[in-house]
Design an enzyme around this catalytic site. Structure first.
Site, PDB file in Angstrom:
ATOM      1  N   ARG A  84      57.601 -15.749-105.840  1.00 43.36           N
ATOM      2  CA  ARG A  84      56.649 -16.471-105.002  1.00 43.36           C
ATOM      3  C   ARG A  84      55.372 -16.838-105.742  1.00 43.36           C
ATOM      4  NH1 ARG A  84      59.491 -12.742-102.373  1.00 43.36           N
ATOM      5  NH2 ARG A  84      60.479 -13.370-100.403  1.00 43.36           N
ATOM      6  N   HIS A 109      60.930 -19.565-105.473  1.00 36.22           N
ATOM      7  CA  HIS A 109      62.067 -19.920-106.337  1.00 36.22           C
ATOM      8  C   HIS A 109      62.133 -21.411-106.687  1.00 36.22           C
ATOM      9  CE1 HIS A 109      63.362 -15.886-106.161  1.00 36.22           C
ATOM     10  NE2 HIS A 109      64.089 -15.930-105.069  1.00 36.22           N
ATOM     11  N   HIS A 178      69.981 -14.940-109.828  1.00 35.08           N
ATOM     12  CA  HIS A 178      69.772 -14.325-108.515  1.00 35.08           C
ATOM     13  C   HIS A 178      71.100 -13.848-107.907  1.00 35.08           C
ATOM     14  CE1 HIS A 178      67.970 -13.523-104.640  1.00 35.08           C
ATOM     15  NE2 HIS A 178      66.797 -14.011-105.017  1.00 35.08           N
ATOM     16  N   SER A 179      71.943 -13.223-108.700  1.00 31.60           N
ATOM     17  CA  SER A 179      73.205 -12.704-108.163  1.00 31.60           C
ATOM     18  C   SER A 179      72.972 -11.511-107.247  1.00 31.60           C
ATOM     19  CB  SER A 179      74.139 -12.290-109.302  1.00 31.60           C
ATOM     20  OG  SER A 179      74.635 -13.420-109.986  1.00 31.60           O
ATOM     21  N   TYR A 180      73.832 -11.425-106.222  1.00 33.01           N
ATOM     22  CA  TYR A 180      73.846 -10.299-105.288  1.00 33.01           C
ATOM     23  C   TYR A 180      75.069  -9.440-105.617  1.00 33.01           C
ATOM     24  CZ  TYR A 180      70.510 -12.623-102.085  1.00 33.01           C
ATOM     25  OH  TYR A 180      69.417 -13.218-101.508  1.00 33.01           O
ATOM     26  N   ASP A 245      61.917  -5.002-101.936  1.00 30.08           N
ATOM     27  CA  ASP A 245      61.768  -6.381-102.400  1.00 30.08           C
ATOM     28  C   ASP A 245      60.503  -6.426-103.240  1.00 30.08           C
ATOM     29  OD1 ASP A 245      62.114  -9.050-102.878  1.00 30.08           O
ATOM     30  OD2 ASP A 245      61.791  -9.722-100.812  1.00 30.08           O
ATOM     31  N   GLN A 281      62.728  -7.606-110.314  1.00 27.93           N
ATOM     32  CA  GLN A 281      62.620  -7.582-108.859  1.00 27.93           C
ATOM     33  C   GLN A 281      63.854  -6.889-108.297  1.00 27.93           C
ATOM     34  OE1 GLN A 281      59.904  -8.956-107.428  1.00 27.93           O
ATOM     35  NE2 GLN A 281      60.381  -8.960-105.226  1.00 27.93           N
ATOM     36  N   GLU A 309      66.564  -8.862-110.450  1.00 29.99           N
ATOM     37  CA  GLU A 309      66.138 -10.144-111.015  1.00 29.99           C
ATOM     38  C   GLU A 309      65.092  -9.901-112.099  1.00 29.99           C
ATOM     39  OE1 GLU A 309      64.951 -12.596-107.495  1.00 29.99           O
ATOM     40  OE2 GLU A 309      65.781 -10.865-106.444  1.00 29.99           O
TER      41      GLU A 309
END
Length: 366
Positions: A84, A109, A178-180, A245, A281, A309
């Site tokens: 952000r 992003h 940004h993989s989960y 987060d 992150q 991240e």
């Protein structure tokens, strides 16, 4: 040995130019990864458990339509600036820039159409694929023509991601994937039984819009102390946490170093993240709500995945008076106060530990 295959995955909608989207399949004896030319998206990451059985451990979709629709950045490369920027504003060399606001009062992003929502050109490598695009001056409000290269290579159990960029004007930049992840396999209910450790003595507290306050806080004695492995579900309960987060502040150094390690005891799967970046992150899928239909019809409820991240510290461009290690600026040639070329490197190593003695089931290649 790594094999690389290239195949069609779909076409962009006519209103988006109708370009062909390709999929690149990288495969070793231990890992299979699939990556799109749209958003440099990792759609699949298959790895073995302790019994040698493969499972896909990243969230995503079966079709291109899932990725071109609204989703929380599954598997994408995000930029120009990951995370952000407060109020979508920053000042560089005396000029104020206004970005698109897409996350409460902030820009997230890269804005409305960041790097995750565009086609990249691709070049196949012996053990991977390199993507390139030119982000034009003024795109999403950012200054300068920015050339960006993203390179994925697979060697044994290690997937390496390298970012490089050059700009014609000084601009903020922070790139990440940004993989989960869910080491039990994508579609599994939660990550409460995962054990995680992060190599960070401090973290960045945030305000109610998730912008860092400017304080660099010690993790000692808090729920943010992840220097020793913790089981996530029990840790949430112990510290009354709704999830993470937050940016964790990594030890500084030019060489790639260990940032985080995750272990899933039921399957034996492990994941290590190494990076040259100053921050990571840690996000525990707090905003996932089960509304998206993912791969194989899976739904993704809250806390069904985590992200790690690697990044520059969030909102660094607006924290000039704060003790941040970098303000995230990339300069054009001749501006000595900022680097002229961004080059950051990271690696994800996945494998499994045996049930009997905790050794590595697959032979590491480094």
């Amino acid at each position: 040995m790594t094999t690389v295959c290239r195949e069609a995955f779909g076409r962009m909608p006519p209103e988006e130019g109708g370009g062909e989207v390709e999929k690149f399949v990288l495969q070793s004896d231990s890992v299979k990864v699939e990556i799109l030319s749209f958003g440099c998206i990792i759609t699949t990451l298959e790895t073995k458990d302790r019994d040698g059985q493969f499972s896909d451990i990243v969230l995503g979709f079966d079709t291109l339509e899932g990725y071109t629709g609204k989703h929380p950045f599954f598997g994408t490369v995000v930029g120009r600036v990951a995370n952000r920027i407060a109020n979508g504003k920053f000042t560089v060399e005396g000029k104020e820039y206004q970005l698109f606001i897409n996350n409460g009062p902030n820009s997230l992003h890269g804005g409305a159409k960041g790097f995750d929502k565009v086609l990249w050109s691709a070049e196949v490598l012996p053990n991977g694929v390199r993507f390139f695009r030119l982000s034009p001056d003024g795109e999403e409000g950012y200054p300068g023509n920015l050339k960006v290269w993203v390179t994925y290579t697979l060697s044994g159990r290690e997937l390496a991601i390298n970012f490089q960029a050059q700009t014609s004007k000084t601009t903020p930049i922070s790139l990440t994937n940004h993989s989960y992840f869910n080491l039990a396999g994508q579609g599994s209910r939660d990550v409460y039984d995962h054990e995680i450790s992060i190599e960070a003595d401090s973290y960045l507290p945030v305000d109610n819009t998730l912008i860092p306050t400017g304080e660099v806080a010690a993790v000692q004695g808090t729920g943010f102390d992840l220097r020793q492995p913790v089981e996530l579900g029990k840790h949430f309960q112990k510290f009354h946490l709704d999830g993470f987060d937050h940016n964790f502040c990594l030890h500084q150094g030019r060489d790639r170093h260990l940032a985080a390690r995750v272990f899933h005891p039921p399957t034996g799967r492990t994941m290590e993240v190494h990076t040259t970046q100053p921050g990571i992150q840690f996000y525990t899928g707090n905003h996932l709500d089960g509304s998206l239909k993912g791969k194989g019809g899976a739904t993704y409820p809250k806390h069904s995945a985590f992200c790690l991240e690697t990044q520059n510290w969030p909102d660094a461009v607006n924290k000039v008076s704060c003790p941040f290690p970098s303000h995230g600026l990339l300069g054009s040639c001749g501006r000595a106060h900022t680097p002229t070329t961004l080059h950051v490197s990271g690696a994800l190593t996945v494998g499994a530990e045996s049930a009997c003695h905790g050794s590595t089931a697959d032979t590491p290649d480094r």
